[in-house]
Enzyme design. Structure first.
Site, mmCIF file in Angstrom:
data_model
loop_
_atom_site.group_PDB
_atom_site.id
_atom_site.type_symbol
_atom_site.label_atom_id
_atom_site.label_comp_id
_atom_site.label_asym_id
_atom_site.label_seq_id
_atom_site.Cartn_x
_atom_site.Cartn_y
_atom_site.Cartn_z
ATOM 1 N N ASP A 15 0.802 -1.315 -0.323
ATOM 2 C CA ASP A 15 -0.133 -0.021 0.029
ATOM 3 C C ASP A 15 1.198 1.634 -0.095
ATOM 4 O O ASP A 15 0.506 2.049 0.474
ATOM 5 C CB ASP A 15 -0.591 0.030 1.014
ATOM 6 C CG ASP A 15 -2.102 -1.275 0.974
ATOM 7 O OD1 ASP A 15 -2.117 -2.271 -0.012
ATOM 8 O OD2 ASP A 15 -2.344 -1.059 1.936
ATOM 9 N N LYS A 113 -7.077 -4.996 -2.373
ATOM 10 C CA LYS A 113 -7.384 -5.035 -1.722
ATOM 11 C C LYS A 113 -9.003 -4.297 -1.338
ATOM 12 O O LYS A 113 -8.608 -3.371 -1.389
ATOM 13 C CB LYS A 113 -7.189 -5.829 -1.021
ATOM 14 C CG LYS A 113 -5.934 -4.519 -0.015
ATOM 15 C CD LYS A 113 -5.071 -5.491 0.632
ATOM 16 C CE LYS A 113 -3.879 -4.260 1.227
ATOM 17 N NZ LYS A 113 -5.099 -3.575 1.833
ATOM 18 N N CYS A 158 -1.970 -2.935 7.558
ATOM 19 C CA CYS A 158 -1.459 -3.763 6.498
ATOM 20 C C CYS A 158 0.065 -4.495 6.271
ATOM 21 O O CYS A 158 -0.262 -5.605 5.746
ATOM 22 C CB CYS A 158 -1.867 -2.732 5.417
ATOM 23 S SG CYS A 158 -3.648 -2.650 5.176
HETATM 24 C C1 VGL Z 1 -4.783 0.523 5.779
HETATM 25 C C2 VGL Z 1 -6.002 1.176 7.445
HETATM 26 C C3 VGL Z 1 -7.216 1.558 6.237
HETATM 27 C C4 VGL Z 1 -2.763 0.404 5.637
HETATM 28 C C5 VGL Z 1 -5.965 0.229 5.119
HETATM 29 O O1 VGL Z 1 -2.692 0.130 4.025
HETATM 30 O O2 VGL Z 1 -2.394 -0.197 6.219
HETATM 31 N N1 VGL Z 1 -4.560 1.175 6.819
HETATM 32 N N2 VGL Z 1 -7.011 0.869 5.075
#
Ligand code: VGL
Ligand code: ZN
Length: 210
Positions: A15, A113, A158
């Site tokens: 991410d 995702k 994540c």
């Molecule tokens: C994430 C919170 C919400 C992450 C993704 O990538 O850690 N954290 N969505």
């Protein structure tokens, strides 16, 4: 140096998207500062996978989808506890794009995702219902890929859930700690670290690989 990499070792970059970097909707402190290091790490691996948080507008993890709720509140959903977040990584938005400095050429697989409107997905392997697989474990196994090395954002969400699920799926998992940054909500960074140690995730430094 210290850890000799094997041809089947795989780097999984979690991410590394605009919304998790300064100026983004769910900015992680210094999230962008790891980009050059992540790019150098990619050069050490024959196999690179990128993940992308990829939510439809109105996603259930967004505080804005729940009347009277504020970002960072915790609620109970059918599948368990859920932190409510600011709207982030909305499909096809600039915020959902990879950080422009991230090298993406060598990635052989990109996993999206969080696209189910009703279920969040922190882990690269399983949705937060702990039931719906993303398909990544099968893809890695079919390719004969072995030890998994994680970096990216956010260390305590994540990256953490991905590394823990990797171990549960039978993979050897390593988290390259200095190539991650944390959100650190209510002590989540220390809790994530402790759980990863307990479950056998190897916590390493980029110095071990470069
Ligand atoms: C994430 C919170 C919400 C992450 C993704 O990538 O850690 N954290 N969505
Ligand atoms: Zn998200």
């Amino acid at each position: 140096m210290g850890l000799a990499l094997k041809p089947t070792d795989t780097l999984i970059v979690i991410d590394l998207q605009n919304d998790f970097c300064p100026g983004g909707a769910l900015a992680v402190n210094d999230g962008d500062t790891i980009v050059p290091l992540v790019n150098r790490l990619q050069q050490q691996f024959r196999h690179v996978v990128l993940t992308q948080d990829w939510h439809p507008a109105g996603h259930i993890s967004f505080a804005s989808a729940h009347p009277d709720k504020q970002p960072f509140e915790l609620i109970q959903l059918g599948y368990g506890p859920q932190v409510l977040w600011p709207d982030h990584c909305v499909q096809a938005s600039t915020g959902a794009a990879f950080h422009p400095g991230l090298e993406t050429t060598r990635a052989e697989l990109m996993v999206r995702k969080g696209y189910n409107p009703q279920v969040d997905s922190y882990s690269a392997f399983l949705d937060n219902d702990h039931a719906t697989p993303t398909g990544l474990a099968g893809a890695l196994r079919e390719r004969g890929l072995g030890r998994l090395f994680f970096c990216g954002l956010a260390y305590d969400y994540c990256v953490f859930y991905s590394a823990v699920d990797a171990v549960a799926q039978g993979f050897e998992a390593y988290v390259i700690e200095d190539a991650c940054r944390a959100i650190d909500l209510h002590g989540s960074k220390a809790a994530a670290k402790q759980t990863m140690v307990e479950l056998g995730v190897h916590l390493i430094s980029s110095d071990d690989l470069l």
